[in-house]
Design an enzyme around this catalytic site. Structure first.
Site, PDB file in Angstrom:
ATOM      1  N   ASP A   1       0.884  -1.485   0.219  1.00  0.00           N
ATOM      2  CA  ASP A   1      -0.089   0.003   0.185  1.00  0.00           C
ATOM      3  C   ASP A   1       0.947   1.073  -0.023  1.00  0.00           C
ATOM      4  OD1 ASP A   1      -2.273   1.700   0.811  1.00  0.00           O
ATOM      5  OD2 ASP A   1      -3.188  -0.278   0.730  1.00  0.00           O
TER       6      ASP A   1
ATOM      7  N   HIS B   1      -4.016   6.255   2.829  1.00  0.00           N
ATOM      8  CA  HIS B   1      -4.609   4.937   2.503  1.00  0.00           C
ATOM      9  C   HIS B   1      -4.324   3.867   3.269  1.00  0.00           C
ATOM     10  CE1 HIS B   1      -5.966   1.602   0.025  1.00  0.00           C
ATOM     11  NE2 HIS B   1      -6.916   2.243  -0.271  1.00  0.00           N
TER      12      HIS B   1
ATOM     13  N   SER C   1     -11.377  -1.327  -1.084  1.00  0.00           N
ATOM     14  CA  SER C   1     -10.174  -1.250  -0.100  1.00  0.00           C
ATOM     15  C   SER C   1     -10.532  -1.647   1.239  1.00  0.00           C
ATOM     16  CB  SER C   1      -9.400   0.137  -0.262  1.00  0.00           C
ATOM     17  OG  SER C   1      -8.643   0.227  -1.495  1.00  0.00           O
TER      18      SER C   1
ATOM     19  N   ASN D   1     -13.921   0.044  -7.780  1.00  0.00           N
ATOM     20  CA  ASN D   1     -15.326   0.961  -7.321  1.00  0.00           C
ATOM     21  C   ASN D   1     -15.813   1.470  -8.412  1.00  0.00           C
ATOM     22  OD1 ASN D   1     -14.276   0.294  -4.587  1.00  0.00           O
ATOM     23  ND2 ASN D   1     -12.782   2.503  -4.672  1.00  0.00           N
TER      24      ASN D   1
END
Length: 407
Positions: free
Chosen positions: A131, A164, A317, A255
């Site tokens: 990430d 994130h 996520s 998404n």
């Protein structure tokens, strides 16, 4: 093959290319050629500094070059090389509202993680989190973080400059106890692998190197809350290598609110995750379809943020980190479980999702993740197969029990 000539041609192309030129992934059809090219590269890079920009994945025997002259290389070495574009890949989330600390986020409760903590808190399970890095100073994460690696700057810690990765880490394994928030598997050990920059963007080659690192460091699960629409042979190859090494890869589907989804979640060797809203319906933004293995909470999820803060985010996520945490709870009790067995158990123990108007259950894929049922069925499966131990032992800790009492 003339390995010196290969590297000389590549170096000339790299020098001539503009800084914005597309990066490439170069592999050889014959492993012996890779070995020869690798040996020549090691001897040349001390004399030719430009070659130090090239990175190597031993796991899939590939070279990552910043601006490969694909045309000239293929003209000369067409029978020996495979060259693919090093595509950009993005994290799967959208920023929502600022949030205060939440002792027990709704998603953690929705998958019934607190009820599972008397059996397992994920102790000793190693999770690779590829990430944007993690905020190592966050009080809810300080007991769950290993050193990890920064692939963008090997000399630095994998510090988060986006947020994130810290948010994902909080849902996975925050262990704030009675003072702050709890994640799904509060005694799991997180290995941050910083592959994404401050914009939440990475190259496929960064992801390949991240998975390569996770395999070398023998993690148990890899959380991959990102994706792209392009197929990549290099990415699929390294996912297969991790799968065969016994490492489960849990990936977000994307998404776009469509049937279908992104890679790497669409590879059969991964566990593909979609997102649910608070009403246990598939979130409007979530991709869906038969390839989805399981859905997790993904709308308005509060979790850790930069500068020791908290924030709500939405996306597949966030759903993926819930599912990875649930998997860690089971792997703490069944450490020998294969990625295939884990996927089947997650699908088997999922609860039906609520349907929106016009939706057909068969077209959606798996159901909603349920950590408590996953443990119960997973333990029974081990007993019936004659696995070692009773499967009823607990790895629960005082902090987890105190949190469960408040849930």
């Amino acid at each position: 093959m003339d390995y010196y000539g290969f590297w000389q041609m590549l170096l000339e192309e790299m020098k001539a290319a503009p800084k914005s030129a597309q990066r490439h992934i170069v592999t050889f059809n014959d492993p012996r050629m890779y070995a020869g090219a690798l040996s020549q590269w090691k001897s040349l890079k001390t004399k030719k500094p430009g070659l130090r920009q090239v990175q190597v994945s031993a796991l899939i025997q590939a070279f990552f070059v910043p601006a490969a002259g694909a045309g000239k290389l293929m003209d000369r070495y067409a029978d020996s090389l495979c060259i693919e574009e090093d595509h950009r890949i993005q994290v799967h989330s959208a920023l929502a509202d600022p949030s205060g600390p939440s002792m027990m986020p709704w998603g953690v409760k929705a998958i019934r993680a607190p009820q599972a903590w008397s059996r397992s808190t994920g102790v000793h399970v190693k999770i690779g989190v590829i990430d944007t890095g993690v905020d190592f100073r966050h009080p809810d994460l300080k007991h769950t973080l290993a050193s990890g690696v920064n692939l963008l700057n090997r000399g630095m810690m994998p510090l988060d400059d986006n947020g994130h990765g810290t948010h994902i880490a909080g849902t996975l394994a925050a262990a704030g106890g009675t003072r702050s928030m709890m994640g799904v598997a509060p005694r799991a050990l997180l290995y941050p692998v910083k592959a994404f920059d401050h914009n939440g963007s990475a190259y496929v080659s960064d992801i390949v190197l991240g998975i390569d690192w996770c395999v070398q460091n023998k993690v148990d699960i890899i959380n991959m809350s990102f994706g792209m629409r392009n197929r990549s042979k290099a990415l699929h190859d390294v996912v297969i290598k991790a799968y065969r090494a016994g490492i489960a890869i849990i990936a977000s589907s994307g998404n776009d609110g469509k049937r279908g989804g992104d890679y790497p979640a669409r590879y059969p060797e991964t566990i593909a995750v979609g997102a649910l809203d608070r009403r246990q319906r598939i979130a409007a933004f979530s991709n869906r379809g038969p390839y989805i293995d399981v859905y997790g909470p993904g709308e308005g999820i509060p979790s850790c943020w930069l500068r020791e803060g908290y924030k709500e985010m939405s996306g597949t996520s966030m759903a993926t980190s819930h599912v990875t945490g649930a998997a860690a709870l089971l792997l703490a009790l069944r450490p020998g479980l294969s990625p295939r067995e884990l996927k089947l158990l997650l699908r088997r123990t999922a609860s039906p999702v609520r349907l929106r108007k016009g939706q057909r259950r068969a077209s959606l894929g798996g159901g909603a993740a349920d950590a408590l049922r996953l443990l119960r069925v997973g333990i029974r499966a081990r007993r019936s197969s004659g696995g070692a131990g009773s499967g009823g032992s607990s790895d629960g800790s005082g902090v987890a029990k105190a949190a469960a009492a408040k849930a």
